[in-house]
Enzyme design. Structure first.
Site, PDB file in Angstrom:
ATOM      1  N   HIS A 264      34.790  39.571  36.606  1.00 19.79           N
ATOM      2  CA  HIS A 264      34.485  38.659  36.998  1.00 19.79           C
ATOM      3  C   HIS A 264      35.379  37.342  36.124  1.00 19.79           C
ATOM      4  CE1 HIS A 264      32.968  35.665  39.506  1.00 19.79           C
ATOM      5  NE2 HIS A 264      31.857  35.339  39.273  1.00 19.79           N
ATOM      6  N   HIS A 305      42.129  41.402  43.679  1.00 19.81           N
ATOM      7  CA  HIS A 305      40.494  41.024  44.021  1.00 19.81           C
ATOM      8  C   HIS A 305      39.951  41.422  44.937  1.00 19.81           C
ATOM      9  CE1 HIS A 305      38.256  37.336  45.319  1.00 19.81           C
ATOM     10  NE2 HIS A 305      38.839  36.847  43.788  1.00 19.81           N
ATOM     11  N   ASP A 362      43.612  34.518  37.208  1.00 16.16           N
ATOM     12  CA  ASP A 362      43.207  34.882  35.666  1.00 16.16           C
ATOM     13  C   ASP A 362      44.567  35.536  34.638  1.00 16.16           C
ATOM     14  OD1 ASP A 362      40.030  33.924  35.838  1.00 16.16           O
ATOM     15  OD2 ASP A 362      39.596  35.655  36.092  1.00 16.16           O
TER      16      ASP A 362
HETATM   17  N1  CMC Z   1      44.161  48.033  38.478  1.00 22.59           N
HETATM   18  C1  CMC Z   1      44.835  49.406  38.655  1.00 22.59           C
HETATM   19  N2  CMC Z   1      44.173  49.770  40.079  1.00 22.59           N
HETATM   20  C2  CMC Z   1      43.405  48.799  40.492  1.00 22.59           C
HETATM   21  C3  CMC Z   1      43.162  47.805  40.003  1.00 22.59           C
HETATM   22  C4  CMC Z   1      43.844  47.367  38.939  1.00 22.59           C
HETATM   23  N3  CMC Z   1      43.441  45.997  37.986  1.00 22.59           N
HETATM   24  N4  CMC Z   1      42.554  46.889  40.776  1.00 22.59           N
HETATM   25  C5  CMC Z   1      41.755  48.115  42.268  1.00 22.59           C
HETATM   26  N5  CMC Z   1      42.718  48.775  41.649  1.00 22.59           N
HETATM   27  C6  CMC Z   1      43.074  49.832  42.965  1.00 22.59           C
HETATM   28  C7  CMC Z   1      41.621  51.119  42.885  1.00 22.59           C
HETATM   29  O1  CMC Z   1      41.844  52.025  41.364  1.00 22.59           O
HETATM   30  C8  CMC Z   1      42.143  51.628  43.858  1.00 22.59           C
HETATM   31  O2  CMC Z   1      42.780  52.482  44.377  1.00 22.59           O
HETATM   32  P1  CMC Z   1      42.014  53.673  45.230  1.00 22.59           P
HETATM   33  O3  CMC Z   1      42.387  53.043  47.188  1.00 22.59           O
HETATM   34  O4  CMC Z   1      43.396  54.502  45.163  1.00 22.59           O
HETATM   35  O5  CMC Z   1      40.807  54.131  45.037  1.00 22.59           O
HETATM   36  C9  CMC Z   1      41.868  49.992  44.924  1.00 22.59           C
HETATM   37  O6  CMC Z   1      42.961  49.445  43.810  1.00 22.59           O
HETATM   38  C10 CMC Z   1      40.783  49.325  46.173  1.00 22.59           C
HETATM   39  O7  CMC Z   1      40.224  49.388  43.937  1.00 22.59           O
HETATM   40  P2  CMC Z   1      38.396  48.604  44.782  1.00 22.59           P
HETATM   41  O8  CMC Z   1      38.428  48.754  43.504  1.00 22.59           O
HETATM   42  O9  CMC Z   1      38.339  49.276  45.949  1.00 22.59           O
HETATM   43  O10 CMC Z   1      37.884  46.846  44.612  1.00 22.59           O
HETATM   44  P3  CMC Z   1      37.494  46.325  44.643  1.00 22.59           P
HETATM   45  O11 CMC Z   1      37.420  45.012  45.819  1.00 22.59           O
HETATM   46  O12 CMC Z   1      35.993  47.013  44.700  1.00 22.59           O
HETATM   47  O13 CMC Z   1      37.974  45.267  43.010  1.00 22.59           O
HETATM   48  C11 CMC Z   1      37.974  44.512  41.516  1.00 22.59           C
HETATM   49  C12 CMC Z   1      38.478  43.899  42.874  1.00 22.59           C
HETATM   50  C13 CMC Z   1      38.888  42.369  40.694  1.00 22.59           C
HETATM   51  C14 CMC Z   1      37.319  44.374  40.962  1.00 22.59           C
HETATM   52  C15 CMC Z   1      39.555  44.984  40.616  1.00 22.59           C
HETATM   53  O14 CMC Z   1      40.628  44.746  41.085  1.00 22.59           O
HETATM   54  C16 CMC Z   1      39.565  44.798  39.752  1.00 22.59           C
HETATM   55  O15 CMC Z   1      38.643  45.583  38.752  1.00 22.59           O
HETATM   56  N6  CMC Z   1      40.825  43.776  38.909  1.00 22.59           N
HETATM   57  C17 CMC Z   1      40.451  43.798  37.789  1.00 22.59           C
HETATM   58  C18 CMC Z   1      40.048  42.728  37.043  1.00 22.59           C
HETATM   59  C19 CMC Z   1      40.348  41.316  37.468  1.00 22.59           C
HETATM   60  O16 CMC Z   1      41.329  40.753  37.258  1.00 22.59           O
HETATM   61  N7  CMC Z   1      38.981  40.335  38.256  1.00 22.59           N
HETATM   62  C20 CMC Z   1      39.236  39.259  38.303  1.00 22.59           C
HETATM   63  C21 CMC Z   1      39.240  38.564  39.362  1.00 22.59           C
HETATM   64  S1  CMC Z   1      40.212  37.188  40.659  1.00 22.59           S
HETATM   65  C22 CMC Z   1      38.317  36.229  38.839  1.00 22.59           C
HETATM   66  C23 CMC Z   1      37.329  35.946  39.938  1.00 22.59           C
HETATM   67  O17 CMC Z   1      37.285  35.447  41.531  1.00 22.59           O
HETATM   68  O18 CMC Z   1      35.910  36.358  38.924  1.00 22.59           O
END
Ligand code: CMC
Length: 426
Positions: A264, A305, A362
């Site tokens: 987050h 995201h 971010d």
């Molecule tokens: N790097 C590499 N792979 C990723 C990433 C990443 N940053 N984010 C998602 N993936 C992959 C994930 O492994 C999955 O792959 P597969 O379909 O092959 O299993 C696919 O993309 C879908 O991801 P998800 O984890 O199901 O997506 P989510 O909606 O649950 O998670 C997230 C969203 C923001 C937690 C995640 O993208 C992440 O951890 N990003 C990095 C942290 C980040 O930058 N967070 C700030 C968000 S913006 C500020 C805010 O609003 O808080």
């Protein structure tokens, strides 16, 4: 579409569920009645669950739309300022010139913190993370402002909201000053919100400090772009905490704790740590491969995201601000160059393109904050400063209507009932 029903059929039993429409966004199926039929609904991570009704912020993640009280974020970021955006979030409408002046004056009157609060900081180790200090100090505000803790009194709720918005930059800057061993800087009420924050961060008694207007504008824009974001993890935490009747300072402290995590608000700090770890452009391919490897926990921080699966509209404005700040400061930092190369590489990599993993707000905010001279450990604190208005707007909205204590259910997969075994028989 009122009157529409969804029918849920389980074995030979059918349950009619009412469907409600909002002013924008998907219709929602009201699942409350499944409880009377002996069922819970299951949605880990609340991927498809609307936990409340709200009029504050709307997001369409597929189209990359973010509206505050109906106004697009890019229009607010370029045409408004942070305190005006705060007024809008809190009150639902843009202020008239007089309303704006009165609001700015009101917030400005409350920028100082109780002098006794300054002693509270000394209980922390000098090397404490400023987010740890924020959780403690903001929670402690309820011990200092007893006169507005009656959550059933609308006037108390309003004044707590103003106090939080006004004092949070002061508390944040003090967390930084404490960690570097410098004296706390009092707020300067001649300055605007962002300027004042920069001065409290960087001024020292031994020298004059002039706020660079380019940096103040960038800081103000960072505040606007982080001001609210619908029912994200920290805002939902604030609502859940608030639903127990907890006081507003305790609720915001809970929000700060939830924001701290790297998935987050902690992501802006994590972006810079990741760039440190990557080190140089030659290592990019290796780290991109790690990010794509399912057996490796490394992720590209600042990418992806939960809601935006097209682009993050905040990131668009943030990138523009990033370019302006870097140009104005004439910055030539190898780490910032690495960030730009990483962005380019990820945007051209099928893994990230297919999964719609775009740079989020971010990614750029971390780069701008670094260019402004803000230390990495303060990045998430700045997010917390900006988001305080969003949290408190949702808390106020919740208290302006009847609400129930938030109490999710579970799918229990533990032991069924069994008899206790005395210690000598185990
Ligand atoms: N790097 C590499 N792979 C990723 C990433 C990443 N940053 N984010 C998602 N993936 C992959 C994930 O492994 C999955 O792959 P597969 O379909 O092959 O299993 C696919 O993309 C879908 O991801 P998800 O984890 O199901 O997506 P989510 O909606 O649950 O998670 C997230 C969203 C923001 C937690 C995640 O993208 C992440 O951890 N990003 C990095 C942290 C980040 O930058 N967070 C700030 C968000 S913006 C500020 C805010 O609003 O808080």
């Amino acid at each position: 579409m009122s009157g529409t029903k969804a029918t849920l059929t389980i074995n030979d039993k059918s349950i009619d569920l009412p469907v409600s429409s909002g002013s924008l966004g998907p219709d929602v199926i009201d699942v409350k009645d499944v409880l009377a039929q002996g069922y819970f609904t299951y949605d880990p991570g609340f991927m498809a669950t609307a936990a409340c009704e709200s009029k504050i912020t709307f997001i369409d993640g597929d189209k990359g739309i973010l509206l505050h009280r109906g106004y697009p974020i890019d229009q607010l970021a370029t045409g408004s300022d942070y305190l005006e955006t705060c007024y809008l979030l809190l009150n639902g409408e843009l202020p008239s010139p007089q309303q704006k002046k009165d609001f700015v004056d009101l917030v400005t009157q409350h920028t100082m913190v109780h002098e006794q609060l300054t002693f509270f900081y000394r209980g922390f180790r000098r090397d404490a993370h400023p987010m740890a200090i924020m959780c403690g100090v903001v929670g402690a505000l309820s011990a200092f402002y007893h006169d507005n803790l009656d959550i059933n009194n609308p006037e108390h709720r309003r004044i707590a909201a103003i106090r939080l918005i006004a004092k949070i930059p002061t508390i944040a800057a003090m967390s930084y000053k404490y960690s570097v061993g410098q004296p706390f800087a009092y707020p300067d009420n001649k300055l605007g919100y962002a300027e004042n924050f920069l001065k409290m961060m960087f001024a020292v008694p031994a020298a004059d400090y002039e706020v660079n207007p380019v940096l103040a504008k960038a800081m103000d824009r960072i505040f606007i772009l982080h001001a609210d974001h619908e029912q994200n993890a920290s805002t939902s935490t604030v609502r859940l905490t608030g639903s127990t009747g907890a006081n507003p300072y305790a609720c915001i402290a809970a929000g700060i704790a939830a924001l701290w995590g790297p998935a987050h608000g902690g992501a802006n700090e994590a972006v810079l740590k990741m760039l440190d770890e990557i080190g140089s452009v030659e290592n990019l391919d290796k780290f991109l491969a790690k990010a794509k490897d399912k057996n490796d926990s490394f992720k590209l921080m600042g990418f992806g995201h939960r809601v935006y699966k097209n682009f993050d509209p905040r990131a668009k404005v943030m990138k523009q601000t990033c370019d302006e700040v870097l140009a104005a400061l004439g910055i030539n930092d190898p780490q910032l160059e690495l960030a730009m190369k990483l962005e380019e590489a990820a945007r051209n990599d099928p893994y990230f393109v297919e999964r719609k993993l775009y740079p989020n707000v971010d990614f750029y905010s971390g780069i701008i904050l670094k260019a402004i001279g803000i230390p990495t450990s303060m990045f998430t604190v700045i997010f917390a400063v900006a988001r305080t208005v969003g949290w408190i707007s949702h808390w106020l909205e919740m208290h302006d209507a009847p609400y129930k204590i938030g109490r999710p259910r579970q799918l229990y997969t533990g032991y069924t009932q069994r008899d206790f075994v005395p210690e000598d028989k185990r």
